[in-house]
Design a protein around this motif. Structure first.
Motif, PDB file in Angstrom:
ATOM      1  N   ALA C 196       0.843  -1.197   0.000  1.00  0.00           N
ATOM      2  CA  ALA C 196       0.000   0.000   0.000  1.00  0.00           C
ATOM      3  C   ALA C 196       0.878   1.246   0.000  1.00  0.00           C
ATOM      4  O   ALA C 196       0.665   2.178  -0.786  1.00  0.00           O
ATOM      5  N   ASP C 197       1.913   1.231   0.882  1.00  0.00           N
ATOM      6  CA  ASP C 197       2.784   2.407   0.938  1.00  0.00           C
ATOM      7  C   ASP C 197       3.582   2.555  -0.345  1.00  0.00           C
ATOM      8  O   ASP C 197       3.756   3.662  -0.865  1.00  0.00           O
ATOM      9  N   ILE C 198       4.091   1.418  -0.846  1.00  0.00           N
ATOM     10  CA  ILE C 198       4.947   1.496  -2.028  1.00  0.00           C
ATOM     11  C   ILE C 198       4.159   2.061  -3.193  1.00  0.00           C
ATOM     12  O   ILE C 198       4.584   2.997  -3.872  1.00  0.00           O
ATOM     13  N   PHE C 199       2.960   1.502  -3.429  1.00  0.00           N
ATOM     14  CA  PHE C 199       2.249   1.918  -4.630  1.00  0.00           C
ATOM     15  C   PHE C 199       1.776   3.354  -4.540  1.00  0.00           C
ATOM     16  O   PHE C 199       1.683   4.049  -5.542  1.00  0.00           O
ATOM     17  N   SER C 200       1.495   3.807  -3.310  1.00  0.00           N
ATOM     18  CA  SER C 200       1.034   5.196  -3.230  1.00  0.00           C
ATOM     19  C   SER C 200       2.192   6.163  -3.384  1.00  0.00           C
ATOM     20  O   SER C 200       2.025   7.255  -3.879  1.00  0.00           O
TER      21      SER C 200
END
Lengths: 100, 172, 640
Positions: C196-200
């Motif tokens: 979630a953090d990476i893609f955002s």
């Protein structure tokens, strides 16, 4: 008045002579005698201090030292007697049982 | 002047005798020289107002301990002894080390400062006799070490007997 | 949440039961814990799929192991359309392979061990697929590699098998090294390992460069390429494809499960999962597409001339994996995963069918020595035929829909897309050809084996044929989930994947789509036809061709000499360094020198020190006097 230093220096000289005698003689008896020499030199210095500082404790200590020196000489000689049973002549640099 | 002379005589003689003690070939000679030394030490004690100690020195050391030494020396084979080497192999090192220690002590003595004087002045001691003073101090202040000293003597007696005793063999 | 935890947990429990109690208590019944556990997992996966199809998405950490600043290492599940499809694939094919193994591995000494490792593998693959962060993905990644090593080297008494296991693991490590670097780069730049953090946050990294050996490299491209390294190793793409054919040393169910349907597809899964990262780097996507297409062509050409039935199917797997990467490279992630889904069924079926054939032929692998098996093993023949039709891309069967989707979207993918489309179409023709080569040589014609083998020819037991039939159903119908709109279908799969995998642009019109479709059908039918001519009508043609084009034939037969190349470039120098430098110098001289030398030195020192104990009293007294002297001097000096 003889300065205190002189007594102490005398004591030191006799002590050193006793120590050297202990280290260099091959005869067991002379070694024990050197020990007595060292003890006596200490006695001299103690009595000198007692005299100059007007304190009796030096002389009391001398009494005790003489007592202990006597006992130690007795025990040491008993050991020598026990060793004499094995050999007639004892030389310290030949007694190497504890080598290694 | 006189005291210094007196002391000078005693000190020189004592040093010479000590040297003689450790260098004689014949052990009996060493012991005899030791006797002379003990007399001189007693004289020095007298000079220092410790007459009881002088007496004790003579009685104990010269009278008892030296005799002990003589008894044991009689077990040696003296004829062979005087022919053997006196000194062990590494005597120069020992003499050197002893000499350096002596030098160090003498250097240290330069900084000698006298501590506070106690209460036993010569007059106080001479008022009661020396023996009495010593006796009193020994039996009151130093009672405990005194008792221990007696125990040490007991150990010496017992120890000497045990060590020197003949070992019993199997058949009695 | 608990029901989702059970999906990987049940196989893990089965593994523990089998490995602890297998030798003593369970022995021949080791399949029961495995099959029962997987039944549970299958049911739960189907329920999950239904929930996700209804729109539910779950992203939750179950257990946080390390929380240190912004770094959080945890066990967590992300269940979205991509995961749901993978769950179906992994659990259903695992279950069918377990049931097949009951018959295939019957009587084997390490029966319990086999099922234990299979369960461990299923657990690892499920953890990989369900994970919501890179660390858990990496854990699953490595764990499936480990299980692959165990299972390939299952017949560890055979040197070739244990060598193959080592080769698989070591070649994988090369890829995993790049993958690990990619994970680290992501963490350094994004600050977290959770998807979630990476893609955002990955969008913010666009345009950043990093200095590498003096060149300025685009950061996202570097990360994507490093991640792709892992996929290259795990999914056996060029240049790290060399382990997959040798992995055929393992038992056939292993090949079906691990090297067809699940483990090797982990690379594709990872690239699809990271499509937000890859989409930001056209260079990386181009690399992925070209690598996929090249591998596909490379492996298909090798498969043309191999004679070992399992090796042909292995190269076929490599080739089809190339297709999936081709799709991902042109942006058609959904189509790539769709092909993963259909491929799992028909490839597993091909492997299990090959296993059935080997079982009947008493272990014979060479298709030149088979023939006419059609009448002895009808079920195997028909299911194998269905699988081959599917892989060839005959309309109506699963492979057609997925392959066609890929080729169509590749055609729309710009210049690179057109190139890889041409290569992919050629590969389709070759695929049809070699797949039917097996059918014609092994099942048609006259039996060419020994009398011994002919006596033993029989159809496999029900425990083996029922999974074959079930897989055949899958090989036919799995494609119906993704019938494209042009053909009148609802393209369920495409819409299903859209929130996660996006959908590439389609510029060309419907007419071109039919043209592309027609070309691929023509290639498929053409390939089958040529194969029929070569191996049924006029068998002397392939023999003559082999003689005429002897050099090409030799190169293909020797797999382009890649193994020999690696041997010369990598293995020989490493062994030389080990033998000439590391063993004699570092180990022998330095380490042994220290380990032996220190005690020797201490002993020597002790010997010297011993000389101090002369036994002479006066020497000791002299030492005391010397010590006294030193002490005096120190005191005097300190006093001054």
């Amino acid at each position: 008045m003889v300065p205190l230093n002189w007594y102490i220096e005398l004591s030191a000289i006799i002590f050193t002579i006793g120590a050297v005698g202990f280290l260099i003689r091959r005869n067991i008896m002379i070694m024990l005698i050197s020990i007595e020499l060292m003890l006596n030199s200490v006695n001299i210095s103690l009595v000198a201090f007692s005299h100059y500082l007007q304190d009796i404790r030096g002389q009391v200590l001398v009494l005790f030292i003489i007592t202990v020196a006597a006992s130690e000489a007795a025990i040491g000689l008993a050991i020598v007697v026990a060793m004499f049973k094995n050999k007639a002549v004892l030389h310290t640099d030949e007694i190497m049982e504890m080598k290694g | 002047m006189l005291p210094k002379l007196y002391f000078g005589y005693f000190s020189i003689v004592m040093v010479v005798i000590s040297l003689l003690i450790i260098t004689r070939k014949n052990p009996v000679h060493s012991i005899l020289w030791m006797l002379a030394l003990f007399f001189h030490i007693a004289g020095l004690y007298l000079f220092l107002n410790a007459e009881f100690l002088a007496a004790v020195q003579l009685i104990l050391y010269a009278g008892a301990i030296l005799v002990l030494f003589l008894f044991v020396i009689m077990m040696l084979n003296l004829k062979e002894e005087v022919l053997d080497d006196r000194f062990s192999g590494d005597w120069p090192i020992a003499v050197f080390v002893g000499g350096t220690i002596l030098v160090l002590i003498l250097i240290a003595l330069i900084a000698l400062t006298q501590g506070p004087l106690g209460s036993y002045t010569i007059q106080a001691i001479q008022a009661e006799t020396h023996a009495k003073v010593l006796g009193r101090v020994l039996y009151t202040e130093y009672l405990f070490p005194f008792e221990i000293a007696s125990l040490i003597l007991l150990i010496a007696v017992v120890g000497a007997m045990v060590l020197a005793k003949k070992r019993r063999t199997e058949e009695d | 949440m608990e029901q989702y935890v059970l999906i990987p947990l049940l196989p893990l429990v089965a593994f523990v039961i089998n490995i602890l109690l297998g030798k003593s208590i369970i022995r021949g019944k080791a399949h029961w814990p495995a099959v029962l556990a997987l039944l549970g997992s299958v049911v739960l996966s189907v329920m999950t799929f239904a929930e996700v199809a209804g729109g539910k998405v779950i992203n939750q950490d179950i257990y946080s192991w390390i929380i240190s600043g912004s770094f959080r290492a945890s066990v967590g599940f992300l269940i979205d359309p991509l995961t749901a499809i993978m769950l179906i694939v992994v659990t259903s094919i695992s279950l069918l392979v377990y049931i097949y193994s009951i018959g295939y591995m019957h009587g084997d000494g390490g029966y319990y061990r086999f099922f234990a490792y299979l369960c461990l593998f299923t657990f690892s693959m499920l953890m990989l697929v369900l994970s919501n962060n890179l660390l858990q993905l990496y854990f699953g990644w490595e764990a499936v590699g480990l299980c692959s090593y165990f299972l390939i080297g299952y017949y560890f008494h055979k040197k070739s098998a244990s060598d193959a296991g080592k080769k698989a693991f070591i070649v994988n490590r090369f890829g995993d090294f790049g993958f690990g670097l990619g994970v680290i780069m992501i963490f350094l730049n994004v600050g977290s390992v959770h998807y979630a953090d990476i893609f955002s946050k990955v969008g913010m990294l666009q345009g950043q460069t990093i200095a590498l050996f003096g060149y300025n490299v685009d950061l996202i491209t570097l990360i994507a390429l490093l991640l792709f390294c892992g996929a290259v190793g795990k999914s056996a793409q060029i240049p790290l494809h060399v382990w997959l054919p040798d992995a055929m040393e393992g038992p056939t169910p292993v090949s079906a499960l691990i090297h067809a349907a699940t483990m090797v597809t982990a690379g594709v899964f990872m690239v699809a999962r990271f499509n937000p990262v890859f989409s930001l780097s056209p260079v990386a996507m181009g690399v992925v597409a070209i690598t996929g297409a090249t591998t596909s062509l490379f492996a298909a050409t090798i498969a043309l001339v191999q004679n070992d039935i399992k090796r042909i199917v292995a190269y076929s797997t490599v080739s089809q994996l190339g297709y999936m990467f081709l799709a991902c490279g042109v942006g058609a992630y959904g189509a790539g995963v769709f092909h993963l889904f259909t491929h799992a069924y028909f490839k597993a079926l091909l492997f299990l069918g090959a296993g059935s054939v080997m079982h009947a032929m008493s272990g014979e692998l060479d298709i030149q020595k088979m023939g006419g098996l059609k009448k002895y093993m009808p079920v195997t023949y028909w299911t194998f035929l269905i699988a081959s039709l599917s892989i060839a891309g005959i309309p109506g069967l699963a492979g057609f829909f997925s392959k066609d989707e890929i080729l169509w979207l590749a055609y729309n993918g710009g210049t690179v897309g057109r190139i890889v489309w041409a290569m992919g179409t050629l590969v389709a023709a070759l695929t049809a050809f070699y797949s039917f080569r097996i059918i014609f040589l092994a099942f048609h014609g006259k039996f060419r084996g020994t009398h011994e083998q002919e006596h033993h020819l029989h159809e496999s037991p029900k425990s083996m044929t029922i999974p074959l039939m079930l897989l055949a159903v899958g090989a036919i119908s799995a494609g119906w989930l993704g019938i494209s709109e042009t053909l009148g279908g609802g393209d369920f799969i495409g819409h299903f994947f859209q929130p996660v995998l996006g959908h590439p642009h389609v510029h060309a019109g419907e007419g071109e789509e039919f043209m592309v479709m027609g070309i691929s059908i023509a290639c498929a039918v053409g390939g089958i036809l040529v194969s029929w001519i070569f191996y049924v009508l006029k068998p002397e043609i392939p023999k003559n061709l082999a003689v005429i084009f002897k050099e090409i034939y030799t190169v293909l037969w020797n797999k382009y000499y890649v193994d020999e190349l690696y041997d010369a470039i990598i293995i020989r120098p490493t062994m030389w360094i080990a033998g000439s430098i590391l063993i004699p110098v570092t180990d022998g001289t330095i380490i042994e020198g220290i380990v032996n030398g220190v005690p020797k030195a201490i002993a020597a020192f002790g010997e010297k020190l011993r000389k101090l104990q002369t036994g002479s009293l006066q020497h000791y007294a002299l030492s005391m006097a010397i010590g006294l002297f030193i002490l005096y001097s120190l005191v005097l000096i300190a006093g001054k």
